[in-house]
Design an enzyme around this catalytic site. Structure first.
Site, PDB file in Angstrom:
ATOM      1  N   HIS A 125       2.509   4.145   6.197  1.00 49.25           N
ATOM      2  CA  HIS A 125       1.445   3.200   5.900  1.00 49.25           C
ATOM      3  C   HIS A 125       1.368   2.034   6.890  1.00 49.25           C
ATOM      4  O   HIS A 125       2.287   1.224   6.976  1.00 49.25           O
ATOM      5  CB  HIS A 125       1.644   2.668   4.471  1.00 49.25           C
ATOM      6  CG  HIS A 125       0.567   1.750   3.985  1.00 49.25           C
ATOM      7  ND1 HIS A 125       0.517   0.416   4.302  1.00 49.25           N
ATOM      8  CD2 HIS A 125      -0.519   2.005   3.223  1.00 49.25           C
ATOM      9  CE1 HIS A 125      -0.541  -0.121   3.742  1.00 49.25           C
ATOM     10  NE2 HIS A 125      -1.185   0.812   3.079  1.00 49.25           N
ATOM     11  N   ASP A 126       0.279   1.988   7.674  1.00 47.09           N
ATOM     12  CA  ASP A 126      -0.099   0.814   8.485  1.00 47.09           C
ATOM     13  C   ASP A 126       0.983   0.339   9.453  1.00 47.09           C
ATOM     14  O   ASP A 126       1.110  -0.869   9.699  1.00 47.09           O
ATOM     15  CB  ASP A 126      -0.508  -0.343   7.573  1.00 47.09           C
ATOM     16  CG  ASP A 126      -1.841  -0.107   6.884  1.00 47.09           C
ATOM     17  OD1 ASP A 126      -2.364   1.017   6.968  1.00 47.09           O
ATOM     18  OD2 ASP A 126      -2.365  -1.039   6.258  1.00 47.09           O
ATOM     19  N   LYS A 136      -8.079   3.232   7.865  1.00 46.46           N
ATOM     20  CA  LYS A 136      -7.735   2.454   6.672  1.00 46.46           C
ATOM     21  C   LYS A 136      -8.728   1.310   6.538  1.00 46.46           C
ATOM     22  O   LYS A 136      -8.858   0.465   7.417  1.00 46.46           O
ATOM     23  CB  LYS A 136      -6.312   1.903   6.843  1.00 46.46           C
ATOM     24  CG  LYS A 136      -5.813   1.098   5.665  1.00 46.46           C
ATOM     25  CD  LYS A 136      -5.335   2.020   4.565  1.00 46.46           C
ATOM     26  CE  LYS A 136      -4.733   1.212   3.415  1.00 46.46           C
ATOM     27  NZ  LYS A 136      -3.762   0.213   3.846  1.00 46.46           N
TER      28      LYS A 136
END
Length: 289
Positions: free
Chosen positions: A36-37, A123
């Site tokens: 994630h990110d 995202k």
């Protein structure tokens, strides 16, 4: 409000993890990994040479390599460097221009650079499921479990775990493969997930739950041993000669790979001295029984 500069802090130990209400265990045929990110922009707020980042990256690499070995889907999220004001929406009042102020830093942190077989999703909101084909991707692959690691624990990681739960996908947040603004926020995120929507596991617990049939080390592990460095220090596109790989070590590696059944040639590996290129060679090269 802009993201603050983040002070170093240690990853929580197993003694400091919240009480587990759930006994979910990942199964290789059901689970996927969400990274994630992990973009340079977000990591710029840390000292990447200090904790919690080295441990976070090392644990994510170990989990990603295990998932690759077991053909478990690996999905990355990354905010686009170019976003229209309408696309950012309410993110702007909270965080300002964010990554759009430094679009050149939208790249994923090089030690964790995705491989060709990995998925990278744009995202747009805290949750990885929003404005995204993420759920469809999981359903098509027959996945109803999700391991989540990355940053930031109390924002996107937590929101993604909560939304996975609400879509009947079992989320598991990796306690030592996430990072946050502070140890307090880190602990709060783990506690919230454990008490409302998911499981909390360490990377060691997950690796134990997802064993590989072979005990062969990964190529990154082999190189780390030869170069006497940590596996996390070897980026996918780093020049291996600059990391200290000389001709003697290269020949030693080739002999080890051949002993493990890989049909590789010196001249093939010498054409491009990077981990990502060599992994591609090993995937394409015929392997002896």
């Amino acid at each position: 409000m802009a993201i603050p500069k983040i002070a170093t802090y240690p990853i929580p130990s197993t003694d400091n993890l919240p009480h587990q209400r759930l006994t979910w265990q990942p199964e290789a045929s059901r689970v996927a990994l969400l990274i994630h990110d992990m973009q340079d922009y977000f990591l710029d707020f840390y000292d990447v040479e200090a904790e919690p980042i080295p441990t976070l990256v090392s644990n994510l690499l170990a989990l990603r390599d295990r998932c690759d070995a077991l053909r478990i889907p690996v999905i990355y999220t990354a905010q686009p460097g170019q976003q229209q004001e309408s696309q950012r929406g309410l993110l702007t009042p909270f965080w300002g221009a964010g990554v759009t102020a430094k679009p050149e830093r939208a790249t994923i942190f090089s030690p964790l650079a995705p491989k060709p077989q990995h998925h990278v999703l744009d995202k747009w909101r805290y949750s990885a499921f929003q404005r995204s084909p993420f759920e469809d991707l999981l359903r098509e692959a027959g996945r109803d479990q999700l391991i989540i690691g990355g940053i930031y624990a109390h924002i996107g990681v937590l929101m993604s775990a909560g939304e996975a739960f609400m879509r009947d996908i079992q989320p598991c947040v990796v306690a030592d493969a996430v990072a946050d603004f502070s140890p307090e926020r880190h602990a709060m995120a783990l506690d919230y997930v454990a008490s409302t929507c998911g499981a909390i596991r360490t990377s060691a617990e997950l690796l134990e739950a997802l064993p590989v049939a072979s005990t062969q080390p990964t190529l990154r592990d082999r190189l780390a041993k030869l170069l006497d460095i940590q596996a996390a220090e070897i980026g996918a596109d780093d020049n291996l000669m600059e990391l200290g790989l000389d001709s003697i070590r290269l020949m030693s590696l080739i002999e080890e790979l051949r002993a493990a059944g890989h049909s590789v040639k010196l001249e093939t590996l010498a054409e491009c001295m990077t981990l990502s290129a060599w992994n591609s060679v090993l995937e394409e090269a015929p392997r002896a029984a």
